[in-house]
Design a protein around this motif. Structure first.
Motif, mmCIF file in Angstrom:
data_model
loop_
_atom_site.group_PDB
_atom_site.id
_atom_site.type_symbol
_atom_site.label_atom_id
_atom_site.label_comp_id
_atom_site.label_asym_id
_atom_site.label_seq_id
_atom_site.Cartn_x
_atom_site.Cartn_y
_atom_site.Cartn_z
ATOM 1 N N ALA A 142 0.828 -1.205 0.000
ATOM 2 C CA ALA A 142 0.000 0.000 0.000
ATOM 3 C C ALA A 142 0.865 1.259 0.000
ATOM 4 N N LEU A 143 1.886 1.278 0.848
ATOM 5 C CA LEU A 143 2.760 2.449 0.925
ATOM 6 C C LEU A 143 3.472 2.711 -0.392
ATOM 7 N N ARG A 144 3.802 1.656 -1.099
ATOM 8 C CA ARG A 144 4.476 1.789 -2.393
ATOM 9 C C ARG A 144 3.595 2.512 -3.400
ATOM 10 N N ARG A 145 2.295 2.472 -3.185
ATOM 11 C CA ARG A 145 1.351 3.053 -4.139
ATOM 12 C C ARG A 145 0.797 4.386 -3.658
ATOM 13 N N MET A 146 1.368 4.935 -2.578
ATOM 14 C CA MET A 146 0.942 6.223 -2.040
ATOM 15 C C MET A 146 2.035 7.271 -2.215
ATOM 16 N N LEU B 82 12.889 6.568 -5.029
ATOM 17 C CA LEU B 82 13.307 5.692 -6.125
ATOM 18 C C LEU B 82 14.444 4.784 -5.678
ATOM 19 N N GLU B 83 15.351 5.338 -4.887
ATOM 20 C CA GLU B 83 16.463 4.537 -4.384
ATOM 21 C C GLU B 83 15.994 3.499 -3.366
ATOM 22 N N GLU B 84 14.966 3.853 -2.595
ATOM 23 C CA GLU B 84 14.498 2.954 -1.534
ATOM 24 C C GLU B 84 13.585 1.859 -2.045
ATOM 25 N N PHE B 85 12.736 2.180 -3.020
ATOM 26 C CA PHE B 85 11.687 1.239 -3.416
ATOM 27 C C PHE B 85 11.872 0.605 -4.787
ATOM 28 N N THR B 86 12.907 0.973 -5.533
ATOM 29 C CA THR B 86 13.099 0.387 -6.858
ATOM 30 C C THR B 86 14.527 -0.131 -7.006
ATOM 31 N N ASP B 87 14.742 -0.871 -8.088
ATOM 32 C CA ASP B 87 16.071 -1.386 -8.420
ATOM 33 C C ASP B 87 16.669 -0.645 -9.615
ATOM 34 N N LEU B 88 16.173 0.547 -9.883
ATOM 35 C CA LEU B 88 16.661 1.321 -11.019
ATOM 36 C C LEU B 88 18.114 1.733 -10.814
ATOM 37 N N ASP B 89 18.859 1.774 -11.923
ATOM 38 C CA ASP B 89 20.255 2.207 -11.821
ATOM 39 C C ASP B 89 20.318 3.725 -11.709
ATOM 40 N N ALA B 90 21.488 4.231 -11.402
ATOM 41 C CA ALA B 90 21.657 5.662 -11.119
ATOM 42 C C ALA B 90 21.270 6.535 -12.303
ATOM 43 N N ILE C 211 17.462 6.622 -12.618
ATOM 44 C CA ILE C 211 16.898 7.444 -11.543
ATOM 45 C C ILE C 211 17.063 8.924 -11.858
ATOM 46 N N ALA C 212 18.228 9.294 -12.362
ATOM 47 C CA ALA C 212 18.474 10.695 -12.713
ATOM 48 C C ALA C 212 17.501 11.166 -13.795
ATOM 49 N N GLU C 213 17.185 10.289 -14.757
ATOM 50 C CA GLU C 213 16.239 10.645 -15.814
ATOM 51 C C GLU C 213 14.839 10.830 -15.243
ATOM 52 N N VAL C 214 14.438 9.930 -14.352
ATOM 53 C CA VAL C 214 13.110 10.030 -13.747
ATOM 54 C C VAL C 214 13.007 11.293 -12.906
ATOM 55 N N ILE D 68 5.368 12.211 -6.297
ATOM 56 C CA ILE D 68 4.933 11.481 -7.495
ATOM 57 C C ILE D 68 6.070 10.683 -8.131
ATOM 58 N N ALA D 69 7.198 10.601 -7.451
ATOM 59 C CA ALA D 69 8.363 9.914 -8.024
ATOM 60 C C ALA D 69 8.057 8.468 -8.396
ATOM 61 N N LEU D 70 7.233 7.796 -7.595
ATOM 62 C CA LEU D 70 6.939 6.379 -7.819
ATOM 63 C C LEU D 70 5.627 6.176 -8.573
ATOM 64 N N ASP D 71 5.113 7.237 -9.193
ATOM 65 C CA ASP D 71 3.838 7.159 -9.926
ATOM 66 C C ASP D 71 2.742 6.546 -9.061
ATOM 67 N N PRO D 72 2.446 7.154 -7.909
ATOM 68 C CA PRO D 72 1.484 6.561 -6.978
ATOM 69 C C PRO D 72 0.064 6.563 -7.526
ATOM 70 N N ASP D 73 -0.729 5.600 -7.058
ATOM 71 C CA ASP D 73 -2.150 5.562 -7.406
ATOM 72 C C ASP D 73 -2.924 6.612 -6.625
ATOM 73 N N VAL D 74 -2.480 6.886 -5.389
ATOM 74 C CA VAL D 74 -3.179 7.835 -4.525
ATOM 75 C C VAL D 74 -2.180 8.850 -3.987
ATOM 76 N N LEU D 75 -2.550 10.129 -4.072
ATOM 77 C CA LEU D 75 -1.733 11.214 -3.534
ATOM 78 C C LEU D 75 -2.479 11.889 -2.383
ATOM 79 N N PHE D 76 -1.746 12.164 -1.309
ATOM 80 C CA PHE D 76 -2.311 12.842 -0.152
ATOM 81 C C PHE D 76 -1.620 14.198 0.014
#
Length: 268
Positions: A96-100, A123-131, A134-137, A172-180
């Motif tokens: 759930a937290l991953r999607r918020m 992005l560093e905590e929740f994904t396996d993207l390379d550096a 991540i910089a592009e995102v 919005i870094a992780l493209d969440p489904d829900v924003l608070f």
């Protein structure tokens, strides 16, 4: 002649009911022995802007903390995508937290990190993207909130409105489904507040994001909210739910009428 049932191939297709993004059932919130709000029951539909409104001390931010899992209900349930978020196991909570995404009232940016480094954290905590990815995102998210070229700036070097937008880029870094959002216009001038409202509406229109906003700002409420929930500090429960203009024109209680027809100046 024998009449037979139609072939299954000709039957009308069955449709599953759409599960709300968030379901709150009989929620009671307490601080120690003091009841803040009781018997809160409502749904937040997917893709809507849902506002939590009420006077100062009514429990708006407390409700937000319950919705994002920072506080546990004294009674009742909070379902996120059909799963009990508050009482779920670690797997359910992490999913759930991953999607918020959360934009806190003061932005809560790390002062010792650049804007790019702040946005990169989730992005560093929740994904396996390379550096490089991540910089592009990070650059893309900052560009979406109008901060292209500010990657190397520190929070202290930019205005309050820009800090709020940088915090939104991180949310919005992780493209969440829900924003608070917790009081997004707090401390902003009218132009900066209006720009943030525009960004909220753009996120809804472009990505179908479900957005929950805590605010007392009337201009913002009438501009962005599909529906609004009113928390009555005297009744200690919800007393109105619906499109804010309808609640203003046909108020269910005097408190709702007073809140939605007041002058916004000096109100917190």
């Amino acid at each position: 002649m024998t009449v037979t049932n139609a072939s299954p191939s000709h039957e009308a297709p069955t449709t599953r009911p759409v599960v709300p993004a968030i379901e709150v059932r009989g929620l009671t919130m307490m601080y120690g022995e003091r009841v803040v709000m009781h018997d809160l029951t409502f749904n937040v539909a997917r893709g809507e802007v849902f506002v939590l409104m009420g006077g100062s001390g009514s429990g708006k931010s407390t409700l937000l903390k319950h919705l994002i899992g920072l506080k546990t209900p004294a009674k009742g349930q909070i379902l996120f995508d059909g799963a009990d978020f508050a009482l779920g196991d670690d797997v359910v909570r992490k999913r759930a937290l991953r999607r918020m995404g959360v934009l806190y009232q003061n932005g809560a940016l790390w002062s010792g990190l650049t804007l790019a480094e702040n946005v990169a954290l989730p992005l560093e905590e929740f994904t396996d993207l390379d550096a490089d990815t991540i910089a592009e995102v990070v650059s893309l998210k900052l560009a979406l909130v109008g901060l292209r070229g500010f990657e190397a700036f520190y929070p202290s070097a930019i205005s309050g409105g820009m800090r709020k937008r940088a915090a939104l880029a991180r949310a919005i870094a992780l493209d969440p489904d829900v924003l608070f959002f917790d009081e997004p216009s707090s401390g902003l001038d009218p132009i900066s507040a209006s720009r943030l409202d525009d960004l909220i509406l753009e996120l809804k229109a472009s990505f179908g994001t479900t957005i929950v906003v805590v605010t007392h700002d009337l201009d913002s409420i009438f501009r962005i909210a599909d529906r609004a929930l009113f928390l009555d500090i005297e009744e200690k429960t919800m007393t109105a739910l619906g499109p804010p203009k309808e609640l203003r024109d046909n108020p269910p209680t005097p408190h709702v009428h007073q809140f939605l027809t007041r002058s916004s100046e000096g109100v917190s």
